[in-house]
Each structure stands twice: as structure tokens, then as C-alpha cells.
Design a protein around this motif. Structure first.
Motif, PDB file in Angstrom:
ATOM      1  N   ALA A   1      23.713 -28.259 -24.307  1.00  0.00           N
ATOM      2  CA  ALA A   1      23.433 -29.681 -24.521  1.00  0.00           C
ATOM      3  C   ALA A   1      22.158 -30.094 -23.804  1.00  0.00           C
ATOM      4  N   LEU A   2      21.935 -29.531 -22.617  1.00  0.00           N
ATOM      5  CA  LEU A   2      20.757 -29.878 -21.828  1.00  0.00           C
ATOM      6  C   LEU A   2      19.475 -29.419 -22.520  1.00  0.00           C
ATOM      7  N   VAL A   3      19.453 -28.176 -22.960  1.00  0.00           N
ATOM      8  CA  VAL A   3      18.258 -27.642 -23.623  1.00  0.00           C
ATOM      9  C   VAL A   3      18.000 -28.382 -24.937  1.00  0.00           C
ATOM     10  N   THR A   4      19.039 -28.523 -25.750  1.00  0.00           N
ATOM     11  CA  THR A   4      18.887 -29.183 -27.044  1.00  0.00           C
ATOM     12  C   THR A   4      18.498 -30.643 -26.881  1.00  0.00           C
ATOM     13  N   GLY A   5      19.198 -31.352 -26.003  1.00  0.00           N
ATOM     14  CA  GLY A   5      18.938 -32.773 -25.814  1.00  0.00           C
ATOM     15  C   GLY A   5      17.577 -33.050 -25.221  1.00  0.00           C
TER      16      GLY A   5
END
Length: 283
Positions: free
Chosen positions: A79-83
Motif C-alpha cells: 500500500a505504501l509503495v503503490t499509494g
């Protein structure tokens, strides 16, 4: 009247509220974990005991705790990388339909966790759209389970989808406070967009990234609805096991031990995370 007394009287209602709805129930849970069901009454033979804690650390309860940790960590990293990079693209580039894109990206914020869990369960079960697409592309075979699987793949899918908007909102706020002159200076010195992102945007976004990591991880780690709908019977999140002990098996003391361990683990993780964050920001 003394100023301190006036301040205390103003704070008394909110302090009383927290004591009644948070501190007192928490105390009861802790006492229940030691085999004491209530503060005021005690049946004959009811004495404090560590039996339930010994059972917790000598049985498969630890597997539930470990599964909760690593599954949440995997989901939060995705979620961190994508967001973050989605927020970065939306921040840097202007494109047609950007306003619509921003609106659509916030949809998960308004979807209750239970509804989102059921939605992803329908998508990931056999004959679901996502399952059939991955099957058609040859990325999985018919023996692979994406929902109610022992690896928690469905839980990761749902948690990532629901928490990307939180990461994006925090990241956008962090990107907006970056001094535009630093970006312009990097371009004047010949840095292309890739190098600008690597040496300007990402380092200056670290406070927002760390804040996103902590908030999203704690939310996932203590979650129940998604794990209950999309998880396997074993292993699963400790929160699901606590629910089963309390509501299905009526093992109140075991459920209380799980709750105390969950709380202590969250506090320990938050403490060390805060230490690492402060060290990272100083460096």
C-alpha cells in the motif's frame, strides 16, 4: 479559585468519560486474563493465575500473532509503495481527467471495511472477476486459492485497496510542502525526473512516508472484518481468534489474554517504530 483547580474541573468530564469507557473496561480485560472475572465479586476457588498466559505461549496462539504481523507488514508495504508513487504521479503531472481520478481514488475511504471485505471475497473466489482474469492470463492455476487461503492473499488484496487512499492523502500533503525552488534547482543542475524523484522528492517525503507506515500498519494489524471474511480457518489474525474464543467458544479468559497480548504488541511496535523514526529523521 486556584487556576489548576479550574483546569482540572474543565478536564474532569472528559477524564471521567475515558475512565468509564476505556480505562475501566481495559482493567476488566486484564483481570479476566488472570482468571479474575470481576472487581467486586469472586467465586470460591477463583484466584489470579498465569495458566492462560502459559497456554497462549505454548500453543498455536503465537501462530495467529505471527500471521497478523507478517501479513499486515506485507500489505502495508504494498500500500505504501503503490499509494506514494500514485500520489507522486498525480502531484507532478497534469493530465485530462485528473479531478475524476482524484475522486475515484478516494472511494475506498467511504466503503465500510465489512462491505469491502465481501466485495473482495466475491472478486477473488473462483468465478470472480479478478480470479478469472488472473486465471486467463496464466498467472495462477485452478488449484490456487485467493480467498480464505492460508497465505492470506485475499486479506492483502483488500487491505491494500482500502488503505492506498490514506497513504495518498498523507503523501500529497507532504509533497505540497516541498520547496518548489529545490525542485527547480535540481532541474537547472541537469537532473532528469527520475533523479529528481530519487534525490529530492523521496528524501523530503520521508516524514509522510513514516507517518503513513505507522498509521496504516496499526490499522491493519488490529483489523477484524477483512480477516474474518477473507481469512482461512488457520492461520488467521489474532483478532479473529479472540472473537472465536469470546463469542463462539465462550473462553473469556483466553480471549482476554489474546486482547492483552495484542495491545502490548501494538504498543511495543509503536515504541520501537517511534525510536527508529526519530533516528531516521536525525540522520
Amino acid at each position: 479559585m486556584n487556576e489548576k483547580i479550574i483546569i482540572f474541573l474543565f478536564l474532569l468530564p472528559i477524564l471521567s468519560f475515558y475512565i468509564l469507557v476505556w480505562l475501566y473496561p481495559l482493567l476488566l480485560v486484564v483481570l479476566q486474563s488472570f482468571g479474575i472475572p470481576a472487581l467486586t465479586t469472586r467465586a470460591e476457588g477463583e484466584y489470579p493465575t498465569l495458566t492462560y498466559y502459559v497456554t497462549f505461549f505454548s500453543t498455536r496462539y503465537l501462530d495467529y500473532l505471527w500471521f497478523s504481523f507478517w501479513n499486515s507488514l506485507a500489505a502495508v508495504l504494498l500500500a505504501l509503495v503503490t499509494g506514494y508513487f500514485t500520489a507522486l504521479i498525480a502531484f507532478i503531472y497534469e493530465f485530462k481527467g485528473k479531478r475524476v481520478f482524484n475522486m475515484i481514488s478516494k472511494i475506498p475511504l467511504f466503503v465500510p471495511y465489512l462491505i469491502a471485505a465481501f466485495m473482495w471475497w466475491l472478486l477473488l473466489t473462483p468465478r470472480g472477476y479478478v480470479y478469472d482474469l488472473l486465471l486467463h492470463l496464466g498467472l495462477i492455476n485452478e488449484q490456487v486459492k485467493l480467498a480464505n487461503d492460508p497465505l492470506g492473499i485475499g486479506i492483502i488484496f483488500a487491505n491494500v485497496w482500502m488503505h492506498i487512499p490514506y497513504v495518498m492523502l498523507i503523501s500529497i500533503g507532504t509533497l505540497k510542502v516541498i520547496n518548489p525552488e529545490l525542485i527547480e534547482a535540481a532541474r537547472v543542475l541537469g537532473a532528469n525526473m527520475r533523479r529528481t524523484v530519487r534525490y529530492v522528492f523521496i528524501p523530503l517525503s520521508i516524514p509522510g512516508i513514516l507517518a503513513s507506515l505507522q498509521l496504516v500498519f496499526i490499522s491493519m494489524f488490529g483489523g477484524f472484518s477483512v480477516a474474518y471474511i477473507l481469512g482461512a480457518s488457520f492461520p488467521n489474525y489474532l483478532s479473529v481468534r479472540i472473537f472465536e474464543d469470546a463469542a463462539v467458544l465462550y473462553k473469556w479468559s483466553f480471549a482476554s489474554v489474546g486482547a492483552v497480548i495484542y495491545l502490548v504488541t501494538s504498543l511495543v511496535i509503536t515504541y520501537f517504530y517511534s525510536k527508529i523514526t526519530r533516528w531516521g529523521l536525525k540522520v
